[in-house]
Design a protein around this motif. Sequence first.
Motif, mmCIF file in Angstrom:
data_model
loop_
_atom_site.group_PDB
_atom_site.id
_atom_site.type_symbol
_atom_site.label_atom_id
_atom_site.label_comp_id
_atom_site.label_asym_id
_atom_site.label_seq_id
_atom_site.Cartn_x
_atom_site.Cartn_y
_atom_site.Cartn_z
ATOM 1 N N PHE A 1 0.838 -1.201 0.000
ATOM 2 C CA PHE A 1 0.000 0.000 0.000
ATOM 3 C C PHE A 1 0.870 1.248 0.000
ATOM 4 N N CYS B 1 1.112 5.122 1.618
ATOM 5 C CA CYS B 1 0.638 6.127 2.569
ATOM 6 C C CYS B 1 0.931 7.523 2.029
ATOM 7 N N GLN C 1 -4.799 1.160 6.409
ATOM 8 C CA GLN C 1 -5.294 2.478 6.819
ATOM 9 C C GLN C 1 -4.822 2.813 8.231
ATOM 10 N N CYS D 1 -1.069 3.661 8.214
ATOM 11 C CA CYS D 1 -0.811 4.979 7.604
ATOM 12 C C CYS D 1 -1.215 6.107 8.549
ATOM 13 N N LEU E 1 -3.944 6.728 4.236
ATOM 14 C CA LEU E 1 -3.769 6.079 2.944
ATOM 15 C C LEU E 1 -3.850 7.144 1.859
ATOM 16 N N GLY F 1 -6.410 4.916 -0.819
ATOM 17 C CA GLY F 1 -7.406 5.285 0.194
ATOM 18 C C GLY F 1 -8.843 5.263 -0.257
#
Length: 327
Positions: A148, A150, A172, A175, A182, A206
């Motif tokens: 992912f 951030c 999430q 982050c 996100l 996100g």
Amino acid sequence: MFESDLCPAEELKDERGILKQKRDRTCISSVISKQFLFIKQAKTFSDAQVYCRQFHGDLASVEDTADFSRLQAVVSGVTDPGVWIGLKRGELHWIWSLSDRAFYREGEAEYRRWKAGQLDNAGGHENCGALDSNGEFWDVPCTNQFPFICYDGNVPQRYVYVSAGKSWSDAQTLCRQTHTDLVSVRNLDENQQLQNLVHGTPVFIGLYKDAFRWTDNSSSMIRHWSVGEPDGSGACVLHSLSNTWSDENCDQTRPFICEDGVKMQILRMKLRSGQNMDDPVMKVSVVQKIQQKLMSLGMPTDAKLQWRVQSDGEIFLPLEKDMNSQK
């Protein structure tokens, strides 16, 4: 109409850069101020909404951090464990985890670049967004274990790629704990920057499906859920003493928060500018300067200033066009 010394001058030059003339343009903006009121009488969500719409504006909606601070202030000292606000379960729609509207220029919160064939909701549980190495969006199950990205608004290197696979929810959380949130993808330029960070496996961003909407039709993405919420207990949202939210049965009788009907003042002014006034950065800059000026003249500090979009989608009108429209 009045002239504003806050508006820079627009100059038209020939091919040699020599000033030929200045052209006036008009702009329209509006000041919006909101007030919250605590209603002690306990009602069901539906009855609370009817009351607010009859005597005020609607049940309270929270559009930014200033609104949330006002909501906290109005329930300070309230002993009831929860009060109704105007958030209610509806149809699923896509929003960004980073909810501050000030983070997005006009239209940026709605930027999407879905891959052809996506938004298929395969299996009925593809409620989270991912980005592939072509910069295209996928709808995927939130339980997938993906790398992912951030976003961190406090460092020069705003985008932080995390290679460890996590679910969307865990990504999430990480982050928000270590950065800002996100990442949001607001425009094509950011899309291309983030695309360069993706190698092979898609990454969580996100974007996610949210089932809640504001009863006054606000597009606010702000959510302050308690841990484990929403848990499906009901379709209506309570604001608790801990200043977090939970979904509850709408037939419970609780006190509630109304918001006064929006008070709007239309400001019409003439601008002279040598800049491209359709540039989103310029629009934000002008609004900020106007807001500073109006606050110095006594405008409430919690009032909001926003551009008013015309029926043709334009904000600014050349003065000649504006004059003709008034004939």
